[in-house]
Design a protein around this motif. Structure first.
Motif, PDB file in Angstrom:
ATOM      1  N   ARG A  74       0.834  -1.203   0.000  1.00  0.00           N
ATOM      2  CA  ARG A  74       0.000   0.000   0.000  1.00  0.00           C
ATOM      3  C   ARG A  74       0.871   1.257   0.000  1.00  0.00           C
ATOM      4  N   GLU A  75       1.900   1.260   0.812  1.00  0.00           N
ATOM      5  CA  GLU A  75       2.801   2.403   0.871  1.00  0.00           C
ATOM      6  C   GLU A  75       3.608   2.554  -0.420  1.00  0.00           C
ATOM      7  N   ASP A  76       3.991   1.414  -1.017  1.00  0.00           N
ATOM      8  CA  ASP A  76       4.702   1.474  -2.298  1.00  0.00           C
ATOM      9  C   ASP A  76       3.842   2.168  -3.352  1.00  0.00           C
ATOM     10  N   ILE A  77       2.563   1.814  -3.383  1.00  0.00           N
ATOM     11  CA  ILE A  77       1.647   2.423  -4.347  1.00  0.00           C
ATOM     12  C   ILE A  77       1.513   3.919  -4.078  1.00  0.00           C
ATOM     13  N   ALA A  78       1.327   4.284  -2.819  1.00  0.00           N
ATOM     14  CA  ALA A  78       1.153   5.696  -2.462  1.00  0.00           C
ATOM     15  C   ALA A  78       2.401   6.500  -2.788  1.00  0.00           C
ATOM     16  N   ASP A  79       3.568   5.961  -2.481  1.00  0.00           N
ATOM     17  CA  ASP A  79       4.819   6.679  -2.752  1.00  0.00           C
ATOM     18  C   ASP A  79       5.010   6.917  -4.245  1.00  0.00           C
ATOM     19  N   ALA A  80       4.777   5.873  -5.032  1.00  0.00           N
ATOM     20  CA  ALA A  80       4.923   6.007  -6.480  1.00  0.00           C
ATOM     21  C   ALA A  80       3.906   6.992  -7.039  1.00  0.00           C
ATOM     22  N   ALA A  81       2.689   6.938  -6.521  1.00  0.00           N
ATOM     23  CA  ALA A  81       1.628   7.807  -7.022  1.00  0.00           C
ATOM     24  C   ALA A  81       1.926   9.273  -6.731  1.00  0.00           C
ATOM     25  N   ILE A  82       2.413   9.581  -5.532  1.00  0.00           N
ATOM     26  CA  ILE A  82       2.712  10.976  -5.200  1.00  0.00           C
ATOM     27  C   ILE A  82       3.743  11.540  -6.176  1.00  0.00           C
ATOM     28  N   ASP A  83       4.802  10.784  -6.427  1.00  0.00           N
ATOM     29  CA  ASP A  83       5.833  11.258  -7.359  1.00  0.00           C
ATOM     30  C   ASP A  83       5.232  11.561  -8.734  1.00  0.00           C
ATOM     31  N   LEU A  84       4.402  10.645  -9.224  1.00  0.00           N
ATOM     32  CA  LEU A  84       3.809  10.828 -10.544  1.00  0.00           C
ATOM     33  C   LEU A  84       2.778  11.954 -10.558  1.00  0.00           C
ATOM     34  N   PHE A  85       1.978  12.040  -9.515  1.00  0.00           N
ATOM     35  CA  PHE A  85       0.971  13.103  -9.450  1.00  0.00           C
ATOM     36  C   PHE A  85       1.626  14.475  -9.417  1.00  0.00           C
ATOM     37  N   LEU A  86       2.719  14.595  -8.678  1.00  0.00           N
ATOM     38  CA  LEU A  86       3.408  15.880  -8.604  1.00  0.00           C
ATOM     39  C   LEU A  86       4.076  16.225  -9.933  1.00  0.00           C
ATOM     40  N   GLU A  87       4.565  15.212 -10.630  1.00  0.00           N
ATOM     41  CA  GLU A  87       5.251  15.444 -11.896  1.00  0.00           C
ATOM     42  C   GLU A  87       4.280  15.737 -13.030  1.00  0.00           C
ATOM     43  N   ARG A  88       3.161  14.988 -13.068  1.00  0.00           N
ATOM     44  CA  ARG A  88       2.279  15.044 -14.235  1.00  0.00           C
ATOM     45  C   ARG A  88       0.883  15.576 -13.936  1.00  0.00           C
ATOM     46  N   GLY A  89       0.505  15.564 -12.682  1.00  0.00           N
ATOM     47  CA  GLY A  89      -0.879  15.815 -12.323  1.00  0.00           C
ATOM     48  C   GLY A  89      -1.643  14.505 -12.255  1.00  0.00           C
ATOM     49  N   VAL A  90      -2.738  14.508 -11.517  1.00  0.00           N
ATOM     50  CA  VAL A  90      -3.523  13.279 -11.346  1.00  0.00           C
ATOM     51  C   VAL A  90      -4.160  12.859 -12.669  1.00  0.00           C
ATOM     52  N   ALA A  91      -4.759  13.794 -13.370  1.00  0.00           N
ATOM     53  CA  ALA A  91      -5.484  13.456 -14.597  1.00  0.00           C
ATOM     54  C   ALA A  91      -4.573  12.825 -15.644  1.00  0.00           C
ATOM     55  N   ALA A  92      -3.335  13.278 -15.736  1.00  0.00           N
ATOM     56  CA  ALA A  92      -2.416  12.795 -16.772  1.00  0.00           C
ATOM     57  C   ALA A  92      -1.656  11.537 -16.356  1.00  0.00           C
ATOM     58  N   THR A  93      -1.837  11.087 -15.135  1.00  0.00           N
ATOM     59  CA  THR A  93      -1.153   9.882 -14.659  1.00  0.00           C
ATOM     60  C   THR A  93      -2.031   8.660 -14.896  1.00  0.00           C
ATOM     61  N   ARG A  94      -1.490   7.646 -15.538  1.00  0.00           N
ATOM     62  CA  ARG A  94      -2.242   6.416 -15.786  1.00  0.00           C
ATOM     63  C   ARG A  94      -2.003   5.420 -14.662  1.00  0.00           C
ATOM     64  N   VAL A  95      -2.999   4.599 -14.420  1.00  0.00           N
ATOM     65  CA  VAL A  95      -2.840   3.533 -13.420  1.00  0.00           C
ATOM     66  C   VAL A  95      -1.655   2.650 -13.787  1.00  0.00           C
ATOM     67  N   GLU A  96      -1.481   2.390 -15.086  1.00  0.00           N
ATOM     68  CA  GLU A  96      -0.368   1.542 -15.523  1.00  0.00           C
ATOM     69  C   GLU A  96       0.982   2.143 -15.124  1.00  0.00           C
TER      70      GLU A  96
END
Length: 227
Positions: free
Chosen positions: A20-42
């Protein structure tokens, strides 16, 4: 219709959290870099090294993940500041201590602080707004009650709570926002430079908060009247 995030910090405290923490950590990095809308689940799955099943088991979908991560960091931040408030018996120590705790929290976890300040897309806000309002009402209500008690004893100025809170934590919040905003007027520092920047501000902002909130002594009133 507003959805409520399925993840809550208190509900998962006893569960295994590594994936769960691995997912959250990876997601924060991507969300900050690209935004939530532009980040794919893949993209999140690849960065976190987890399976699709693990992702949906923990978070359900991308927007719920973005909202949940925001709410959990907000709750942790608020809990840490209230714990600092409870550490101090003296009013002055508490006023100064909360400013220091705010600055040090940002220095210890700037990525989380930046996410809380800047990653607030409308689709995520819609999901999190109910729980966010509940958390903020509890946090600021607790601070307002504390201020009211100290004002009643004559230790703090009798101001509207909104004014007191702005004088207390507003300068630290503005400094942190400017330091963490990649599009702001201050160049984004590396971690060591950021910590040094925030540390340099500790004394002046803590002093300013206490001077703004404390009840002036009789001599201070006379001095101010002459100026």
């Amino acid at each position: 219709m507003t959805r409520t995030p399925t993840a809550r910090t208190d509900q998962r405290a006893a569960r295994p959290a590594s994936r769960r923490e691995d997912i959250a950590d990876a997601a924060i990095d991507l969300f900050l870099e690209r935004g939530v809308a532009a980040t794919r689940v893949e993209d999140i799955l690849t960065a976190a090294g987890v399976s699709v099943g693990s992702f949906y088991h923990h978070y359900g979908d991308k927007l719920n993940l973005a909202a949940t991560v925001y709410l959990e960091h907000l709750q942790r931040f608020q809990s840490d500041l209230l714990a600092e408030l409870d550490r101090h018996a003296r009013t002055e120590d508490a006023v100064r201590g909360l400013v220091l705790a705010y600055l040090r929290w940002a220095g210890a976890d700037p990525r989380a602080m930046r996410y809380m300040h800047h990653c607030r897309e409308s689709s995520v806000t819609e999901i999190s707004e109910g729980e966010e309002a509940r958390l903020k009402q509890g946090f600021y209500g607790r601070l307002a009650d504390w201020i009211g008690e100290r004002a009643a004893t004559g230790e703090l100025r009798a101001l509207p709570h909104e004014h007191s809170l702005a004088l207390w934590l507003g300068p630290a919040e503005q400094l942190i926002r400017a330091a963490l905003d990649p599009f702001g007027h201050i160049a984004a520092p590396d971690l060591d430079a950021l910590v040094a920047h925030l540390t340099d501000a500790e004394r002046v902002l803590a002093d300013a908060a206490w001077e703004a909130l404390r009840r002036p002594a009789p001599g201070d009133d006379a001095d101010q009247a002459r100026q």
